[in-house]
Write an enzyme that holds these catalytic residues in place. Structure first.
Site, PDB file in Angstrom:
ATOM      1  N   ASN A  18       0.875  -1.174   0.000  1.00 14.79           N
ATOM      2  CA  ASN A  18       0.000   0.000   0.000  1.00 14.79           C
ATOM      3  C   ASN A  18       0.911   1.223   0.000  1.00 14.79           C
ATOM      4  O   ASN A  18       1.478   1.581   1.034  1.00 14.79           O
ATOM      5  CB  ASN A  18      -0.894  -0.010   1.257  1.00 14.79           C
ATOM      6  N   LYS A  20       0.128   4.208  -0.249  1.00 22.61           N
ATOM      7  CA  LYS A  20      -0.528   5.396   0.318  1.00 22.61           C
ATOM      8  C   LYS A  20      -0.307   6.591  -0.639  1.00 22.61           C
ATOM      9  O   LYS A  20      -0.251   6.388  -1.846  1.00 22.61           O
ATOM     10  CB  LYS A  20      -0.012   5.671   1.727  1.00 22.61           C
ATOM     11  N   HIS A 104      -9.788   1.564   4.605  1.00 18.25           N
ATOM     12  CA  HIS A 104      -8.545   1.760   5.369  1.00 18.25           C
ATOM     13  C   HIS A 104      -8.796   2.804   6.463  1.00 18.25           C
ATOM     14  O   HIS A 104      -9.445   3.814   6.211  1.00 18.25           O
ATOM     15  CB  HIS A 104      -7.423   2.213   4.438  1.00 18.25           C
ATOM     16  N   GLU A 106      -7.028   5.060   7.677  1.00 21.22           N
ATOM     17  CA  GLU A 106      -6.579   6.423   7.378  1.00 21.22           C
ATOM     18  C   GLU A 106      -7.647   7.180   6.589  1.00 21.22           C
ATOM     19  O   GLU A 106      -7.688   8.405   6.604  1.00 21.22           O
ATOM     20  CB  GLU A 106      -5.243   6.388   6.611  1.00 21.22           C
ATOM     21  N   GLU A 176      -6.169  -4.939  10.532  1.00 16.48           N
ATOM     22  CA  GLU A 176      -5.229  -3.841  10.715  1.00 16.48           C
ATOM     23  C   GLU A 176      -5.537  -3.117  12.019  1.00 16.48           C
ATOM     24  O   GLU A 176      -6.329  -2.155  12.017  1.00 16.48           O
ATOM     25  CB  GLU A 176      -5.371  -2.842   9.562  1.00 16.48           C
ATOM     26  N   GLY A 182       1.646   2.203  11.010  1.00 15.16           N
ATOM     27  CA  GLY A 182       2.613   3.288  10.927  1.00 15.16           C
ATOM     28  C   GLY A 182       3.273   3.630  12.257  1.00 15.16           C
ATOM     29  O   GLY A 182       3.961   4.651  12.359  1.00 15.16           O
ATOM     30  N   SER A 221       2.610  -2.156  10.616  1.00 13.80           N
ATOM     31  CA  SER A 221       4.048  -2.172  10.948  1.00 13.80           C
ATOM     32  C   SER A 221       4.726  -3.502  10.641  1.00 13.80           C
ATOM     33  O   SER A 221       5.621  -3.936  11.376  1.00 13.80           O
ATOM     34  CB  SER A 221       4.262  -1.780  12.414  1.00 13.80           C
TER      35      SER A 221
HETATM   36  C1  PEP Z   1      -1.209   0.169   6.004  1.00 14.01           C
HETATM   37  O1  PEP Z   1      -1.186   1.280   5.534  1.00 14.01           O
HETATM   38  O2  PEP Z   1      -2.137  -0.586   5.717  1.00 14.01           O
HETATM   39  C2  PEP Z   1      -0.139  -0.253   6.880  1.00 14.01           C
HETATM   40  C3  PEP Z   1      -0.234  -1.427   7.412  1.00 14.01           C
HETATM   41  O3  PEP Z   1       0.897   0.622   7.085  1.00 14.01           O
HETATM   42  P1  PEP Z   1       2.280   0.321   7.852  1.00 14.01           P
HETATM   43  O4  PEP Z   1       2.830  -0.973   7.284  1.00 14.01           O
HETATM   44  O5  PEP Z   1       3.137   1.488   7.551  1.00 14.01           O
HETATM   45  O6  PEP Z   1       1.947   0.179   9.310  1.00 14.01           O
END
Ligand code: PEP
Length: 264
Positions: A18, A20, A104, A106, A176, A182, A221
């Protein structure tokens, strides 16, 4: 019947990048070159790259002769119309997208997306033959209060109530935990496995055969170190990777953490 007895589109674990809101034409090209170089000798995992909308044409031209698939990070819940700034499922299909991330955190927190809205987007993707990657997860406060299953259950139940459990057939859910995205603080394998079992049980209670074809990923992460333990869990069918997908070397290492001969 075991899950590996069913007809799945692919029996492999899947690693989804992803990106982003990162990238530009030059950086994307370099990053994809790095991915493709590293993925030459990797056959145990399916790989998908979810890019910002403006780069769908670029990713299509870079990946169309490869075994790597691509997708988007959102879509409109409507077919078409006067929805300024929105992008429809049909438009994603025009650029060869096969996957789309839905709900998501975010987006759902920044744009106040309701579970109902997310459910409608999920079905819109399915109607167009796109594989939805539905993100579910709890906040840190919710985990500390011990209500994480209630929160994730409600996110799944909204789709089940509106469209039935069969909506999950050949779909993807990504667990998630919002506190892990993040932050550098991934869920432990035990925490992830427990939630993955809960997700599969919830879908199975609504439609057993759909649950058998559902892939459940972990996101939050994921890095080359923790990927080894996470991706070796039978209940974890793959990973959704944010930050580490922006570095080809780290992303490849995560893909390589998928055990050889693993089937979902
Ligand atoms: C994500 O954006 O779905 C995500 C898991 O980000 P990160 O790996 O940076 O935590």
């Amino acid at each position: 019947m075991s899950r590996s007895d069913t007809t799945l589109p692919s029996p492999h674990k899947i690693v989804v990048a992803n990106w982003k809101m990162h990238g530009n034409l030059a950086r994307n090209h370099t990053l994809v070159d790095g991915y493709l170089q590293g993925l030459k000798s990797l056959s145990q995992a399916d790989v998908v790259i979810c890019v910002p909308y403006p780069y769908l044409a670029q990713i299509q031209s870079l990946l169309s002769e490869t075994h790597v698939a691509w997708g988007a990070q959102n879509l409109a819940k409507y077919e078409e119309g006067a929805y300024t700034g929105e992008v429809s499922a049909g438009m994603l299909c025009d650029f060869g997208a096969q996957y789309v991330i839905i709900g998501h955190s975010e987006r759902s927190t920044a744009y106040c997306e309701s579970d109902e809205n997310i459910a409608e987007k999920f079905m819109m993707a399915k109607r167009h033959g796109l594989t939805p990657i539905l993100c579910v997860g709890e906040t840190l406060l919710e985990r500390e209060a011990g209500v994480m299953e209630r929160v994730v259950g409600k996110q799944l139940e909204t789709i089940i109530r509106l469209f039935g459990g069969e909506a999950f057939a050949n779909s993807i859910v990504s667990y998630e935990p919002i506190w892990a995205i993040g932050t550098g603080l991934a869920a432990s394998a035990e925490q992830a496995v427990a939630m993955h079992q809960f997700i599969r049980d919830t879908v199975s209670a609504a439609d057993k055969s759909a649950a058998d074809t559902l892939k459940i990923l972990y996101g939050g992460s994921v890095n080359p170190q923790n990927a080894v333990q996470l991706l070796n869990q039978q209940e974890i069918d793959g990973a959704l990777v944010g930050r580490c997908s922006l570095n080809a070397e780290q992303f490849i290492k995560i893909c390589q953490a998928v055990p050889e001969n693993s089937v979902v």
